[in-house]
Design an enzyme around this catalytic site. Structure first.
Site, short mmCIF file in Angstrom:
data_model
loop_
_atom_site.label_atom_id
_atom_site.label_comp_id
_atom_site.label_asym_id
_atom_site.label_seq_id
_atom_site.Cartn_x
_atom_site.Cartn_y
_atom_site.Cartn_z
N ASP B 95 0.79 -1.19 0.04
CA ASP B 95 -0.02 -0.03 0.02
C ASP B 95 1.00 1.12 -0.10
O ASP B 95 1.99 1.21 0.12
CB ASP B 95 -0.86 0.05 1.21
CG ASP B 95 -0.11 0.28 2.39
OD1 ASP B 95 0.95 0.34 2.44
OD2 ASP B 95 -0.97 -0.11 3.30
N CYS B 308 -6.62 -28.14 6.49
CA CYS B 308 -5.26 -27.53 6.78
C CYS B 308 -4.54 -28.12 7.91
O CYS B 308 -5.06 -29.18 8.67
CB CYS B 308 -5.76 -26.03 7.56
SG CYS B 308 -6.20 -26.05 9.16
N CYS B 311 -6.33 -28.62 11.55
CA CYS B 311 -7.52 -29.61 11.57
C CYS B 311 -6.93 -30.97 11.44
O CYS B 311 -7.53 -31.87 11.71
CB CYS B 311 -8.22 -28.95 10.67
SG CYS B 311 -9.22 -27.57 11.34
#
Lengths: 372, 372
Positions: B95, B308, B311
Site C-alpha cells: 500500500d 489445514c 485441523c
C-alpha cells in the site's frame, strides 16, 4: 531388564568418562548423549512437532506441575495421553512436579507426607505426594517418569541436605510402590547438595532400589560451575554403568560438553529456548545478542556454519528487525536456531565419541565458543 | 500493455458479476479472485513463507508506512528488496502508507503537497507525499504498488469527500509521474465515499489516467454492509473489464463472497489473522471462539471439513489449552487455520465460477456460514 526402557552402552571414550549409548522406549529410540527440549505446557514454546523433528529432537520433556494445574492430567488422559494430546509421537519424559513446587517458596509447605502448595495461576490449594505425583505421571503417560524428590536450594546446610536426601529416598520407595504402568520407566534421583558424603549416601541408597535410570538433581541451582563439575566428578562413578544418567536442568552449550565428559547421557533445560525468545543466540563463535545495532545492516546468516532453517533462509538484519518489531516469527526463528544448535552439538559429540576424538572435539569447541 | 503486470479475463459468471482471471507479475501468476494475507512489518504474523504457500497464499501485502519507519525502506533496498529481505519469492503488493497516516488522527496534517505526521513508534516528525510514497515503494520493490491517496472517514460530508477525491486524483497523477520502475505496476484508487456522483467522478477521472489496475478504497471503514454493497454495485461497472479490481481492507468470509459477486478480483485484510490471534476461528458452520468452556474436552478437529495443518493434527481441546495457557503455538495454529480457510474459500469460489455455479455456491456458503 525393564519392560519400558532398555539402555545399551555402545562405546566408551578412552580419555574421559564420555559414553555413547542408546535408550529404547515405547515411542522409539534415543541416541545418547542427548539434550531434551522442554515443552512445559504440552508445547515446546513456538514449535510444532515437525519442527522439533527437523531440528533433531529425539525426546522432549514436559512438566507435571504445569499440566496438573492446566489443563489437568485427567483431561490429558481422556485425550489419549500426552503424546496424542500434543501430537508428538516420539519419547517424552515428565518430571515429578517436585522442582516446581519447591520453587514456589512461601507458597508451599513440606511434610513427610508430601508438599502442600498454592497454584501460581489462581492461588488454589493443592497437595503433591509421591503417590499423587506418580498418579499424575501415569495419567500423562510419558515414556520416562521421574520420582517425586526434594531439590534443596543452594546454598544449603549439611544438616538440611542430609534430612532432605533421606526423605527423598523414602519418597523414591513410595513412588516405586505407587507406580503401576509397565510401559513407563520410573527414574530415581540422586540428591545431597554439594556434599560428597551425602551424594555418596544418596547414590548408594537410591541405586539399591534398582531403578531403570538415574538422574542427578540439585545442580545448576546457583552454585559455581567448578562445584558442579566436582560433584559430577565424584557422583557419576557411583551410578551403574548399564543404566542411563540424566543431569537435570542443565543446557548451556559448554555445560553439555562438560557434562558428557563426566559421563552424563541426558540433559534438559529451558535455557536455549528461553534465551532465544530474548534474542540471545548460540553460534559456533559464542553468543550473539541479535538486537544489537551492529546487526542492523548485516545481511549474512546468523551462523554460516549452521544448517538450520533460520540460517539457511534469513539474515541477521531480518532477525534483528523481527525482534525490534516484536514479531512472533522472530521468536520462532530464534528458537529453531538455538535448539538446532544444541541438538547438532550433541550429534557432533556422539560422532566424536564414536570416533574416539571427544577430548579433542571438546577442547576445540570450548576454545571457539567459550567455556563460561 | 503494462510491462510489470498483465491481467487475463478467463471466464465471466452468467448470473452475477463474478469473474475468473489471472494476473501475471514479475514474481509469478495469481489466480483471481484472490485474498492477500497481510504482512504488515515484512512478516505475515506468526507465519513462515513455506507455511504461507501451504495455506495457499499466492500474493501477500505489506505496509509502506510500517516498513518506512522500521526497519527503513533504504535498509530493505540494501537487503535486495522486500522479497529477499523477508524470504518470500511470490508476488507482493505494498500500500502507499496513505491509509495508515490518515488513521493517525491528531498526529497528522494534510496539505496539497502531502501529509505531515508523527511516528506512532517514537513521535518523530515525517512527511509523506505522492512522490515520497512512490520513492519508498520503489525502494521496497513490490510487484504491485498503490498510489498515495486519502481515505476519508465514515461518515464524511459530500463536500469533504469531493475535495478529497479530487486531491486524490491530482496525487494519482503525481504518483504516476514519480514512478520510475518498469517492473512494478502502479494501481490507481477510486474514492468518493458513499456518494454515487463522487464515485462516478472518481472512477471517470482515475481511469482516464490509464493505470494497469484499480482499487476501490474508502469502504469497510464503518459503514453498514448494505451501503458497501450498494457502492460496489454502482462503482465496479465503471472500471475497465480488462484490468484487475481490488477492494481494499475487506476480508470477512461473507464479504469476500459478496465482493466477488460484484466483480472484485482482489481483497486484503488483517482481520482473519488478527481474530485468529484472539482465538476466533472461521469454520464452515460459522465462527468458533476457541476459549469457550464447551471446547475444554472436545477432542475433535476444529472443522472436520477443513484440510489445514491445524485441523489435520490437533483437537479443539488442545487449541483451547494453548490459548488458555497463552502459548505461541496457539496463535500459529489459529492463523494457519483462518488463512487456509479464506484461501480455500477463494479456491472454491474460482472453481464455482469456472463451472458456472457461483450463485449456487454463494447461497450455500452464506446459508451455512451466516451472511453477517
Amino acid at each position: 531388564m525393564n519392560e519400558a526402557l532398555q539402555y545399551q552402552l555402545i562405546k566408551k571414550c578412552s580419555t574421559t568418562k564420555a559414553r555413547l549409548g542408546k535408550i529404547s522406549t515405547p515411542h522409539g529410540e534415543i541416541e545418547t548423549p542427548i539434550f531434551m527440549p522442554v515443552g512445559t505446557q504440552a508445547t515446546v514454546k513456538t514449535m510444532t512437532s515437525e519442527e522439533l523433528k527437523e531440528v533433531g529432537a529425539q525426546i522432549i520433556l514436559s512438566n507435571t506441575y504445569h499440566l496438573y494445574l492446566r489443563p489437568g492430567h485427567d483431561l490429558v488422559e481422556e485425550a489419549g495421553g500426552l503424546h496424542k494430546f500434543m501430537n508428538w509421537d516420539g519419547p517424552i519424559l515428565t518430571d515429578s512436579g517436585g522442582f516446581q513446587v519447591f520453587s514456589l517458596g512461601d507458597l508451599r509447605q513440606i511434610s513427610e507426607e508430601g508438599v502442600e502448595f498454592r497454584s501460581h495461576l489462581d492461588g488454589s490449594k493443592h497437595f503433591l505426594s509421591p503417590e499423587r505425583a506418580i498418579e499424575i505421571e501415569n495419567a500423562l503417560g510419558a515414556d520416562i517418569i521421574m520420582a517425586f524428590d526434594e531439590c534443596p536450594p543452594y546454598p544449603c546446610s549439611h544438616e538440611y541436605a542430609k534430612a532432605s536426601l533421606e526423605r527423598t529416598i523414602r519418597w523414591a520407595k513410595r513412588c516405586q510402590d505407587a507406580h503401576h504402568r509397565s510401559n513407563q520407566a520410573l527414574f530415581g534421583i540422586v540428591q545431597g547438595g554439594i556434599y560428597q558424603d551425602l551424594r555418596e549416601q544418596s547414590a548408594r541408597e537410591i541405586t539399591a532400589l534398582d531403578f531403570p535410570g538415574y538422574a542427578i538433581g540439585g545442580l545448576s541451582v546457583g552454585e559455581p560451575k567448578e562445584i558442579m563439575h566436582e560433584v559430577l566428578d565424584y557422583t557419576v562413578p557411583l551410578l551403574p554403568e548399564n543404566k542411563p544418567r540424566y543431569l537435570m536442568g542443565v543446557g548451556a552449550p559448554q555445560d553439555l560438553v562438560e557434562g558428557v565428559a563426566r559421563g552424563i547421557d541426558m540433559f534438559d533445560c529451558v535455557l536455549p529456548s528461553r534465551v532465544a525468545r530474548n534474542g540471545t543466540l548460540f553460534t559456533s563463535h559464542g553468543r550473539v545478542v541479535i538486537k544489537n545495532a551492529q546487526y542492523a545492516r548485516d545481511f549474512t546468516p546468523l551462523d554460516p556454519e549452521c544448517g538450520c532453517y533460520t540460517c539457511r533462509n534469513y539474515t541477521k538484519a531480518y532477525l534483528r528487525h523481527l525482534f525490534k518489531a516484536e514479531e512472533i516469527l522472530g521468536l520462532r526463528l530464534a528458537t529453531i536456531h538455538n535448539l538446532h544448535f544444541l541438538l547438532d552439538l550433541m550429534k557432533k559429540i556422539r560422532q566424536a565419541i564414536q570416533e574416539d576424538r571427544f577430548s579433542q572435539f571438546s577442547e576445540e569447541f570450548l576454545g571457539k565458543y567459550g567455556s563460561r
